[in-house]
Design a protein around this motif. Structure first.
Motif, short mmCIF file in Angstrom:
data_model
loop_
_atom_site.label_atom_id
_atom_site.label_comp_id
_atom_site.label_asym_id
_atom_site.label_seq_id
_atom_site.Cartn_x
_atom_site.Cartn_y
_atom_site.Cartn_z
N ASN A 106 0.85 -1.17 0.00
CA ASN A 106 -0.03 -0.01 -0.22
C ASN A 106 1.03 1.27 -0.16
O ASN A 106 0.65 2.29 -0.77
CB ASN A 106 -0.64 -0.24 1.39
CG ASN A 106 -2.06 -1.09 1.09
OD1 ASN A 106 -2.44 -1.31 -0.09
ND2 ASN A 106 -2.54 -1.52 2.22
N GLN A 107 1.96 1.31 0.72
CA GLN A 107 2.73 2.47 1.07
C GLN A 107 3.40 2.54 -0.46
O GLN A 107 3.77 3.57 -0.93
CB GLN A 107 3.74 2.32 2.06
CG GLN A 107 4.39 3.55 2.26
CD GLN A 107 5.65 3.33 3.53
OE1 GLN A 107 6.53 2.57 3.30
NE2 GLN A 107 5.50 4.34 4.73
N TYR A 129 2.35 1.69 -3.37
CA TYR A 129 1.44 2.26 -4.34
C TYR A 129 1.20 3.83 -4.16
O TYR A 129 1.22 4.55 -4.83
CB TYR A 129 0.02 1.53 -4.18
CG TYR A 129 -0.87 2.12 -4.84
CD1 TYR A 129 -1.07 1.74 -6.34
CD2 TYR A 129 -1.80 2.92 -4.51
CE1 TYR A 129 -1.84 2.28 -7.43
CE2 TYR A 129 -3.10 3.26 -5.34
CZ TYR A 129 -3.09 2.85 -6.74
OH TYR A 129 -4.11 3.45 -7.50
N LYS A 130 1.04 4.07 -2.81
CA LYS A 130 0.87 5.57 -2.69
C LYS A 130 2.01 6.42 -3.27
O LYS A 130 2.09 7.51 -3.53
CB LYS A 130 0.70 5.85 -1.06
CG LYS A 130 -0.71 5.37 -0.59
CD LYS A 130 -0.80 5.70 0.78
CE LYS A 130 -2.15 5.18 1.27
NZ LYS A 130 -2.32 5.33 2.92
#
Length: 419
Positions: free
Chosen positions: A135-136, A138-139
Motif C-alpha cells: 500500500n505504501q 502504491y501511494k
C-alpha cells in the motif's frame, strides 16, 4: 489553495471590469446624445445669427447650448472619475498578479531543483521499493505521478498569470490614454462654454437695451399663452361636465335597474375633486393609472429635441414670464407623437398655431405649433403615434410647445417625460 485563490482573483477581475464597462457605456451613450443635441442647437443658432436683429429665440438657443455643454462637462467628469477608479484598481491588480507570479516562479524553481536531485529512474525505483508494504509503495508511486502533473499545471498557471499581467498592463495604458483624451475634450468644452456665456451676456445686454421692444414681444407671447390657457381650461371644464353628466346618467340607470329587480339602489357617490370626475369610468380610471405608473418614463413628443424654454418662471433681464410647459426645438418637419395612449379631445387654432389636445383619463397633454395634423377629434391614439408635424417660423426654426395637465392644474413635464 494557491491555484484556487489565483482562479478566484482572475474571475473577480473580469466581473469588476465588466461593471465598470457597463457604467462607462451608459455615460458614453449620454455624451453621444448630448453631442447630437448640441449640434442641433448650433445649427439653429447659425440660422438665427444670419439675422442682424437679436431675438428671444437666439437667447433661448444660447441658454440651451450652455445647459447642454455644462451637462456634457459633468458627464466627462463622471467618466474621468470612473477611469481613475479603473486605473487604481488595475494598478492594484498588477501588483497582486506580480506578487502571485513571483511566488509561482519560486515554488516552481523549488520543484525543479527537487526533480533534478531525484531525476534518475533508479532513485525513483529505490524510493518506491523502500516502502514498508504494498500500500505504501502504491501511494509513493501515485505521489510521483501527481508531482509530475503538478509541475505541468504550475507551469501552465505561470503562463496564464503572465498573460493576465500583460493584459492588465495594456488595459492600464489604454485607461491612461482615454483619460488624457477626456481631459482634453473637457478643456475644449470649457473654452466653448466660456465663449457661449460671453455671447449670452452680449445678447441679454442687447435685449435689455431694447426693453420696450422686448416687452412688446413678450407681451405678444403672453397674450398667445393666455389665450391657449383659456382654451385649455374651457376644454377641460367641458370634459369635466360631460364626465359628470355621464356618471350621473349611469348612476340613474343603475338605480332604475336595481328597482326593477327589487334590489336596493346603490348609494350615489359624490366627489369633491373635479379631476377625479374625469376618472370616474373604468376605462378612464385605467388610463389615469397607466399614465401615473409611467411617470418619469413617458416618451418625448418629438424623437429628437432640445428644451429652449423650461416650465415655470423665466427671467430675461428685469422682465419675467410664465411658461406652463416646455418649448422644444426640433428638426424641420419632425413628426409629433402622442406621449401616451388616449383620445383626441380637441383640435383648435390659437394665435395662428394649430393645437392638439389629448385626454388620458384625468390627464391632458397639449401639443402646440403643428404644421399638419393627422388625427381628428374623438379619435383614439396610441403611445408614440404620430399626430402631426412641427411647424417652422420665418427663420426656419422648428419648435413645439408641450404642456401636461392633471385636471385643471398644470404639471412640470420634467417630472413625467423620460430623462
Amino acid at each position: 489553495m494557491k491555484l484556487l485563490r489565483l482562479a478566484l482573483t482572475v474571475v473577480f477581475l473580469g466581473i469588476y471590469g465588466s461593471s465598470f464597462s457597463q457604467t462607462r457605456a451608459e455615460l458614453e451613450r449620454r455624451k453621444a446624445q448630448l453631442n447630437k443635441d448640441i449640434e442641433m442647437i448650433n445649427n439653429t443658432l447659425k440660422q438665427t445669427s444670419t439675422s442682424k436683429k437679436v431675438t428671444l429665440k437666439e437667447l433661448n438657443a444660447l441658454k440651451a447650448q450652455i445647459r447642454l455643454r455644462e451637462e456634457k462637462i459633468r458627464t466627462i467628469n463622471s467618466e474621468v472619475r470612473l477611469l481613475d477608479g479603473e486605473i487604481n484598481q488595475n494598478m492594484n491588480n498588477i501588483r497582486s498578479l506580480q506578487a502571485q507570479l513571483k511566488q509561482l516562479k519560486t515554488d516552481y524553481a523549488a520543484m525543479i531543483r527537487f526533480a533534478q536531485k531525484n531525476q534518475g529512474a533508479y532513485s525513483k525505483l529505490m524510493y518506491v521499493f523502500a516502502a514498508e508494504d504494498f500500500n505504501q509503495a502504491y501511494k509513493r508511486l501515485k505521489y510521483l505521478q501527481q508531482f509530475s502533473e503538478y509541475r505541468v499545471k504550475q507551469a501552465k498557471y505561470i503562463e496564464e498569470t503572465q498573460a493576465a499581467l500583460k493584459n492588465k498592463v495594456a488595459t492600464l495604458n489604454k485607461n491612461k490614454s482615454e483619460k488624457s483624451h477626456l481631459l482634453s475634450d473637457q478643456q475644449k468644452e470649457k473654452n466653448v462654454l466660456g465663449q457661449a456665456e460671453n455671447k449670452q451676456s452680449k445678447v441679454i445686454k442687447s435685449l435689455t437695451s431694447q426693453e420696450r421692444k422686448l416687452r412688446q414681444d413678450l407681451s405678444q407671447k403672453q397674450r398667445a399663452a393666455a389665450q391657449l390657457d383659456r382654451a385649455i381650461r374651457a376644454a377641460i371644464q367641458r370634459e369635466i361636465a360631460l364626465a359628470k353628466k355621464k356618471a350621473e346618467e349611469e348612476a340613474r340607470a343603475a338605480a332604475a335597474k336595481a328597482r326593477a329587480e327589487g334590489k336596493e339602489a346603490p348609494a350615489a357617490t359624490t366627489s369633491t375633486s373635479r379631476s377625479s370626475v374625469l376618472a370616474a369610468t373604468p376605462e378612464a380610471a385605467k388610463l389615469s393609472a397607466g399614465f401615473v405608473s409611467n411617470r418619469g418614463r413617458l416618451p418625448w413628443p418629438v424623437a429628437n429635441g432640445v428644451i429652449t424654454e423650461s416650465y415655470g418662471t423665466q427671467k430675461i433681464g428685469n422682465i419675467t414670464k410664465e411658461n406652463n410647459g416646455w418649448t422644444i426645438r426640433a428638426n424641420t418637419n419632425a413628426p409629433v407623437r402622442a406621449v401616451f395612449e388616449g383620445t383626441v379631445s380637441r383640435i383648435v387654432e390659437i394665435a395662428g398655431k394649430n393645437v392638439v389636445m389629448i385626454r388620458h383619463g384625468e390627464f391632458f397633454t397639449i401639443y402646440q405649433n403643428l404644421k399638419s395634423i393627422s388625427v381628428s377629434s374623438g379619435q383614439k391614439v396610441g403611445t408614440k403615434q404620430t399626430i402631426g408635424t412641427v411647424a417652422s417660423d420665418e427663420d426656419g426654426i422648428s419648435e413645439i410647445h408641450f404642456e401636461l395637465w392633471k385636471g385643471m392644474e398644470t404639471q412640470n413635464p420634467g417630472s413625467w417625460l423620460a430623462n
